[in-house]
Write an enzyme that holds these catalytic residues in place. Structure first.
Site, PDB file in Angstrom:
ATOM      1  N   ASP A  15       0.970  -1.242   0.010  1.00  0.00           N
ATOM      2  CA  ASP A  15      -0.019   0.070   0.177  1.00  0.00           C
ATOM      3  C   ASP A  15       1.018   1.004  -0.109  1.00  0.00           C
ATOM      4  OD1 ASP A  15      -2.198   1.642   0.120  1.00  0.00           O
ATOM      5  OD2 ASP A  15      -2.708   1.168   2.108  1.00  0.00           O
ATOM      6  N   ASP A 108      -3.267   2.244  -5.987  1.00  0.00           N
ATOM      7  CA  ASP A 108      -2.016   2.522  -4.912  1.00  0.00           C
ATOM      8  C   ASP A 108      -1.946   1.246  -4.099  1.00  0.00           C
ATOM      9  OD1 ASP A 108      -3.809   3.182  -3.483  1.00  0.00           O
ATOM     10  OD2 ASP A 108      -2.845   4.887  -2.558  1.00  0.00           O
ATOM     11  N   GLU A 109      -2.670   0.316  -4.291  1.00  0.00           N
ATOM     12  CA  GLU A 109      -2.598  -0.782  -3.454  1.00  0.00           C
ATOM     13  C   GLU A 109      -2.960  -2.239  -4.259  1.00  0.00           C
ATOM     14  OE1 GLU A 109      -5.745  -2.026   0.202  1.00  0.00           O
ATOM     15  OE2 GLU A 109      -5.988   0.055  -0.984  1.00  0.00           O
TER      16      GLU A 109
END
Lengths: 403, 372
Positions: A15, A108-109
């Site tokens: 993350d 983003d993860e």
């Protein structure tokens, strides 16, 4: 790095830390020591707050005015989604260099399954991850947090554990003891509302759930009870699935002031329909069900669906269908948010076939193609329909942001 | 109310009536059938507020009266009673329940008061005409398959009936389209239909009517206004709202200048389409027709599973053409054609194609090609 199961664990969750804010700070070193909030508009919400802003009490999804009350000195930046998507892809391609089993959760993860990669990397997954975090920092200039465990649930818990720049490992042997002391909200799927239900039943910690029977939990909470039972004992058999296809494509916007009239809402619907259409065309997909979403002044969500005869990727069809759905909802109710999207996604082969009856639709489709070509060449506002032209900010919403 | 009647009569009427009742209803009374016993008959009525079906059947009425009971429940009970049985329907004194008694079986059903049962007020009708049920059946069956299910274009969710002058004669026409195909059937207009308004009969009404016109010996009396229609078929009366919308100008859609004529054996064509489309895993895949002098080649290509081709002899002498159609639509049309040969009139791969029955000029079909 020391852990008894260091070599056995292989499910990772990565993350990026305060992703949008981190990208902005990277690109503008002056912001480095200032509280930075990414979000849009007077009435918009905080999409991401950097850690300095978080210390001052700013949280994601907080209304902007509240965030500025908590942290008046914050620098507010409106989101530049295109940039974030680009950086997000760079990070993702670095993940894909580690293993083909990368399951993106958002920009983003992602979850990674590193099983069987020791031979390739010459290192156990834990060290591969640590090295990955370092190289993202060096090559891209943002920081990530990583978690390593034997299942997805605990990998995510681990990556959240020591954010930012954190790296935690939760092994199978310690899972139950670790979970026992944690609050129920740690369990995936337990939000505010469900936590309140559990609270009213006197349940606050996962340990309490661990002492309950599966049947009892299911009687009380239905299928969620089963999930509580399994996750509280650290049992999670979900696999890392690299091809999680999108199920829908949508766009939505929160207005500066609440709106009720169709004169105000239609331009916004048109702009959002165009946005959805652009994304569909870019990805070479089409959708068969049009979904309208409205949020009323008192935060009630209304969604309305309509299935089309054929899948579409045309802004015109999405908009026209959305208009029909919207017409029934413009009854004087004030709305704070409008969204439109399509689900039931398919390829383009069967999308928008020529129609015997509606000869106008073909003309409008051709006109839309011409508009797309002009926009590609001269920018998004080079050509507009009368629905949005001169209609101000609401009809020209910024790229939407989800954290 | 106390009434005794033959199980077979009751079952036949309930069968016609109960289908109108939706399985899931938010308004409880709409789940019920209205039973009214008077004179020497029992009348049954069911409605979904858009469509109402009434049927009377002979019965021995010992005590006149009326009540409503759950329609599907009553139908299921009567259906399971033995053939040849007599059935007694009897309401309690307080009217809260009705007993169904036959032989040694006895059921008690909860009632709702008949005064709550909605009436679909028909108003007055402007036109009335009579048709043989086979004629009505033809108008429906030849077009029904093309009715659209798309809610957005609600005015296509039914069959358009209207009277129109064609070739110097007044015709009664039925038309249905979903934008991909169009079906048109016609017959000489019966007396009384002159000057009738163009009306759109909703899909559900069409399918109920279709089931009622199966008996070829009865005539169908049609009464209509511009908002309602009523069909009387023997002892059954079906009253329905019409779709409040404007049917598009379908004449424009029917190509007149298509000059490439293909004549083909209908049955072998339908079978060939069916065979080659086996290879397409999903509905709606295209069949490509490559038509050249004296022959048609059908081809389906499915990147996931494989491909299929079949050649057929045909009567064709224009320039060769390649054109694709949705396999299902071709099959639907082929199923409606009745003659031994089908005639296709084609223009090009992107334009609507006209399909006729060689022997029957009363029906025509238009198909929009698919990209292949």
């Amino acid at each position: 790095m020391r852990h008894p199961e260091l070599y056995a664990l292989h499910i990772a969750h990565i993350d990026c830390d305060a992703f949008y804010a981190a990208v902005e700070k990277r690109d503008n070193p002056e912001l480095k020591d200032k509280p930075v909030i990414i979000g849009g508009g007077k009435r918009g919400v905080v999409s991401t707050a950097c850690y300095i802003a978080r210390i001052n009490g700013v949280r994601s999804a907080m209304p902007m005015f509240k965030a500025l009350e908590a942290c008046p000195q914050a620098v507010v930046i409106s989101p530049n989604m295109e940039k974030y998507v680009r950086v997000g892809r760079e990070v993702r391609s670095m993940m894909q260099a580690l293993t083909p089993l990368v399951e993106p959760i958002s920009i983003d993860e992602a979850f990674l399954d590193l099983a069987g990669t020791e031979r390739l990397h010459g290192l156990p997954p834990a060290l591969v991850l640590a090295r990955f975090a370092q190289s993202v920092e060096k090559e891209i200039g943002i920081t990530v947090s990583a978690g390593l465990s034997y299942c997805k649930f605990l990998a995510k818990v681990a990556s959240d554990f020591r954010k930012p720049r954190g790296f935690s490992i939760i092994g199978e042997a310690e899972a139950v003891t670790f979970l026992a002391e944690q609050p129920v909200t740690l369990i995936w799927g337990v939000g505010k509302a469900f936590a309140a239900t559990l609270e009213s039943d006197g349940i606050r910690t996962i340990g309490q759930i661990q002492r309950m029977e599966r049947g009892d939990l299911m009687r009380r909470y239905g299928t969620m009870g089963d999930r509580l039972y399994r996750l509280s004992r650290g049992q999670d058999t979900r696999r890392v699935e690299p091809d999680h296809d999108a199920k829908s494509v949508s766009a939505e916007t929160t207005f500066d002031t609440d709106l009720a009239s169709s004169a105000d809402l239609v331009p916004i619907l048109r702009a959002l329909s165009e946005k959805v259409s652009t994304r569909l065309k870019k990805s070479g997909i089409a959708g068969r069900t049009v979904v309208l979403k409205l949020k009323t002044q008192d935060f009630k969500i209304r969604t309305r669906n309509r299935q089309l005869g054929d899948p579409t990727q045309l802004a015109d069809r999405i908009f026209q269908t959305g208009m029909q759905l919207l017409a029934k909802e413009t009854d004087g109710t004030k709305y704070r948010l409008l969204g439109i999207g399509v689900s039931d996604l398919t390829g383009v082969e069967k999308a928008d076939p020529p129609d015997l009856i509606d000869v106008q639709s073909r003309k409008r489709a051709l006109a839309e193609g011409a508009m797309d070509a002009l926009r590609d060449k001269f920018g998004k506002t080079a050509v507009e329909t009368g629905y949005t032209f001169g209609k101000g900010r609401n009809a020209h919403p910024r790229e939407d942001v989800e954290d | 109310m106390r009434v005794i009647l033959e199980r077979s009569n009751l079952l036949k009427s309930l069968n016609h009536v109960h289908r109108v009742v939706e399985r899931r209803n938010t308004i409880p009374i709409l789940s019920n059938v209205l039973l009214s016993a008077d004179g020497a008959s029992l009348e049954m009525k069911a409605t979904d507020l858009d469509l109402e079906v009434t049927e009377a059947t002979a019965a021995k009425v010992e005590q006149a009266g009326a009540t409503t009971v759950p329609a599907h429940l009553l139908y299921d009970i009567v259906r399971k009673l033995p053939d040849g049985a007599e059935v007694m329907l009897k309401t309690d004194e307080d009217g809260n329940a009705m007993s169904v008694i036959s032989g040694r079986s006895s059921f008690r059903l909860q009632c709702l008061p008949q005064s709550d049962f909605p009436e679909l007020s028909a108003g007055s009708f402007s036109h009335i005409f009579r048709l043989e049920s086979a004629a009505m059946k033809g108008l429906i069956e030849k077009t029904q398959f093309a009715i659209s299910t798309e809610e957005t274009r609600y005015y296509l969710n039914g069959i358009y009936f209207h009277a129109i002058e064609s070739g110097g004669k007044l015709k009664l026409r039925s038309v249905a389209t979903d934008g991909h195909r169009l079906a048109r059937a016609e017959m000489d207009a019966p007396a009384g239909s002159e000057g009738m308004p163009g009306i759109i009969i909703p899909r559900k009404t069409v399918s109920e009517l279709q089931k009622l016109v199966d008996d070829p010996d009865v005539a169908v009396t049609t009464e209509l206004s511009d908002t309602k229609i009523r069909f009387t078929i023997g002892s059954v009366v079906l009253t329905s709202k019409l779709i409040d919308g404007t049917f598009p100008d379908y004449q424009r859609v029917i190509p007149t200048g298509n000059d490439k004529k293909l004549v083909i054996d209908r049955e072998s064509f339908a079978r060939a389409v069916d065979r080659v489309s086996t290879i397409s895993s999903e509905r709606g895949r295209a069949v490509k027709l490559s038509i050249s002098e004296g022959q048609v080649t059908l081809a389906v290509n499915n990147p996931d599973s494989g491909s299929a081709t079949e050649e057929l002899a045909a009567d064709y002498s224009s320039d060769p053409i390649e054109i694709g159609f949705n396999a299902k639509y071709l099959l639907d049309v082929a199923a409606q054609l009745s003659g031994s040969e089908a005639r296709f009139m084609l223009a090009d791969a992107g334009s609507p194609t006209l399909i006729h029955d060689m022997s029957d000029e009363d029906a025509l079909y238009v198909l929009m090609p698919m990209r292949v």
